[in-house]
Design a protein around this motif. Structure first.
Motif, short mmCIF file in Angstrom:
data_model
loop_
_atom_site.label_atom_id
_atom_site.label_comp_id
_atom_site.label_asym_id
_atom_site.label_seq_id
_atom_site.Cartn_x
_atom_site.Cartn_y
_atom_site.Cartn_z
N GLU A 123 0.83 -1.20 0.00
CA GLU A 123 0.00 0.00 0.00
C GLU A 123 0.87 1.25 0.00
O GLU A 123 1.71 1.45 0.88
CB GLU A 123 -0.92 0.01 1.23
N LYS A 124 0.71 2.09 -1.02
CA LYS A 124 1.31 3.41 -1.11
C LYS A 124 2.81 3.42 -0.81
O LYS A 124 3.28 4.13 0.10
CB LYS A 124 0.56 4.39 -0.19
N PRO A 125 3.58 2.65 -1.55
CA PRO A 125 5.02 2.61 -1.29
C PRO A 125 5.73 3.86 -1.83
O PRO A 125 5.21 4.55 -2.72
CB PRO A 125 5.47 1.37 -2.07
N ALA A 126 6.90 4.15 -1.30
CA ALA A 126 7.75 5.17 -1.91
C ALA A 126 8.14 4.70 -3.31
O ALA A 126 8.29 3.49 -3.54
CB ALA A 126 8.99 5.40 -1.06
N PRO A 127 8.28 5.62 -4.26
CA PRO A 127 8.56 5.20 -5.64
C PRO A 127 9.75 4.26 -5.76
O PRO A 127 9.69 3.28 -6.52
CB PRO A 127 8.83 6.54 -6.35
N GLU A 128 10.81 4.51 -5.01
CA GLU A 128 12.00 3.67 -5.13
C GLU A 128 11.81 2.30 -4.48
O GLU A 128 12.60 1.38 -4.72
CB GLU A 128 13.21 4.37 -4.51
N GLN A 129 10.77 2.14 -3.66
CA GLN A 129 10.52 0.86 -2.99
C GLN A 129 9.36 0.08 -3.60
O GLN A 129 9.08 -1.04 -3.18
CB GLN A 129 10.25 1.11 -1.50
N ALA A 130 8.70 0.65 -4.59
CA ALA A 130 7.55 -0.02 -5.20
C ALA A 130 8.01 -1.27 -5.95
O ALA A 130 8.97 -1.22 -6.72
CB ALA A 130 6.83 0.93 -6.14
N PRO A 131 7.31 -2.39 -5.76
CA PRO A 131 7.71 -3.63 -6.43
C PRO A 131 7.39 -3.65 -7.92
O PRO A 131 7.88 -4.51 -8.65
CB PRO A 131 6.91 -4.70 -5.68
N SER A 132 6.55 -2.75 -8.37
CA SER A 132 6.22 -2.63 -9.79
C SER A 132 5.57 -1.27 -10.00
O SER A 132 5.50 -0.45 -9.07
CB SER A 132 5.25 -3.75 -10.23
N THR A 133 5.12 -1.02 -11.22
CA THR A 133 4.35 0.20 -11.48
C THR A 133 2.89 -0.14 -11.78
O THR A 133 2.16 0.68 -12.34
CB THR A 133 4.95 0.98 -12.67
N PHE A 134 2.46 -1.33 -11.37
CA PHE A 134 1.07 -1.76 -11.61
C PHE A 134 0.24 -1.47 -10.36
O PHE A 134 0.44 -2.08 -9.31
CB PHE A 134 1.03 -3.23 -11.98
N ALA A 135 -0.67 -0.52 -10.51
CA ALA A 135 -1.46 -0.03 -9.39
C ALA A 135 -2.89 -0.56 -9.45
O ALA A 135 -3.46 -0.76 -10.53
CB ALA A 135 -1.48 1.50 -9.39
N ALA A 136 -3.47 -0.77 -8.29
CA ALA A 136 -4.82 -1.33 -8.20
C ALA A 136 -5.86 -0.32 -8.66
O ALA A 136 -5.78 0.87 -8.36
CB ALA A 136 -5.11 -1.75 -6.76
N ALA A 137 -6.83 -0.82 -9.39
CA ALA A 137 -8.01 -0.05 -9.77
C ALA A 137 -9.22 -0.66 -9.08
O ALA A 137 -9.12 -1.70 -8.44
CB ALA A 137 -8.18 -0.05 -11.29
N GLY A 138 -10.36 -0.03 -9.21
CA GLY A 138 -11.52 -0.45 -8.43
C GLY A 138 -12.36 -1.54 -9.06
O GLY A 138 -13.60 -1.47 -9.04
N ARG A 139 -11.73 -2.58 -9.62
CA ARG A 139 -12.45 -3.70 -10.21
C ARG A 139 -11.83 -5.01 -9.71
O ARG A 139 -10.62 -5.21 -9.82
CB ARG A 139 -12.39 -3.65 -11.74
N TYR A 140 -12.67 -5.89 -9.19
CA TYR A 140 -12.23 -7.16 -8.65
C TYR A 140 -13.18 -8.26 -9.14
O TYR A 140 -14.40 -8.06 -9.16
CB TYR A 140 -12.27 -7.16 -7.11
#
Length: 304
Positions: free
Chosen positions: A199-216
């Motif tokens: 949840e809301k990682p710092a850019p340099e610590q993000a495991p990817s650039t794929f962010a959650a959208a509101g569809r499940y």
């Protein structure tokens, strides 16, 4: 755990969490639920319900608070109004009024306290039937454009089983505003297997650039997981924690990377962008609005 099916219609029931107070739209939301605010002339909740119906949903479970019954009432027929419009020859308006009730069967599940998205989804479980092997969850604040990602998610579930979520590929410098997936590649560039989520990682610590959208698109197993996770801050149950628990137990979870756009109806700024976007595409309002915007922007440029 459900096994893959041969049909891309992977769900019949869509859950829409709509119990929030709409605080960012106060004072309007003292009287009008945020979900009924119109994007041009159509409430956001109808746009989301239309998306669900196009993907195969037959039932809409609106998870709402006890004092927001008007959200579900919007999907009920209004015979007196319809008769009046018919008598006056207002056929176009009559079609609009009948549109939402004709989409699917809508009902409510009551969330007495706002205890997180996971709690809201769990409130819908008593309304499910044995036929609900999976459910779709659509957050009404998110408009995912163009529509159709749910059908793609259903295809992925049919092929790979488990649960499928929607993701956007966002610039790394903006990633700290989102929940971010830790993923591995599959044989499809737009389908990733999920190993975890941050949840809301710092850019340099993000495991990817794929962010959650509101569809499940969630396997029925999610409800058992929701009963087994611990509440987090504020006593809230987080849906992502339940998904993480399933992953840890070997439940397959994938994301479909959606290459389109989105609008955030959860704040006035995002809502205004959505309204302008939809109005510009409207044959009745678009041409005049476009001309006015060009003139207005030019005036602002001259004054600056």
């Amino acid at each position: 755990m459900s096994s893959p099916t041969s049909t891309p219609i992977a769900f019949r029931t869509a859950i829409v969490p709509a119990a929030g107070l709409g605080t960012r739209f106060l004072p309007t939301t003292k009287a009008v639920p945020k979900e009924l605010l119109p994007v041009v002339d159509t409430p956001g909740i109808e746009l989301v319900a239309t998306e669900a119906a196009e993907a195969g949903a037959e039932r809409l479970i609106i998870v709402t608070s006890p004092d927001k019954g008007s959200v579900a009432d919007y999907f009920k027929p209004q015979p007196d109004l319809e008769q009046t419009l018919k008598e006056r020859g207002k056929d176009a308006l009559l079609e609009k009024v009948r549109r939402a009730p004709g989409l699917l069967s809508a009902e409510t599940a009551i969330q007495e306290q706002a205890l997180g998205l996971g709690h809201a989804v769990g409130c819908a479980e008593p309304s499910l039937t044995d036929a609900d092997d999976a459910v779709a969850v659509l957050l009404p604040d998110d408009l995912v454009l163009p529509t159709g990602v749910l059908q793609r998610m259903a295809e992925v579930r049919a092929r790979r089983g488990g649960s499928v979520l929607c993701a956007f590929d966002v610039p790394r410098e903006q990633i700290s505003a989102y929940g971010v997936f830790d993923v591995t590649d599959t044989d499809d560039d737009d389908v990733k297997q999920v190993r975890g989520m941050v949840e809301k990682p710092a850019p340099e610590q993000a495991p990817s650039t794929f962010a959650a959208a509101g569809r499940y698109l969630l396997d029925r197993a999610i409800f058992d997981a929701l009963r087994r996770i611990e509440p987090g801050a504020g006593g809230e149950l987080q849906l992502t924690d339940a998904v993480a628990l399933l992953i840890s137990e070997g439940h397959p979870v994938h994301v479909v990377v959606h290459r389109g756009g989105r609008h955030d109806l959860g704040n006035p700024g995002g809502f205004l962008k959505a309204a302008v976007d939809f109005a510009l595409k409207d044959p009745e309002y678009g041409p005049d609005l476009r001309a006015w915007l060009v003139e207005r922007i030019a005036e602002n440029d001259e004054m600056s």
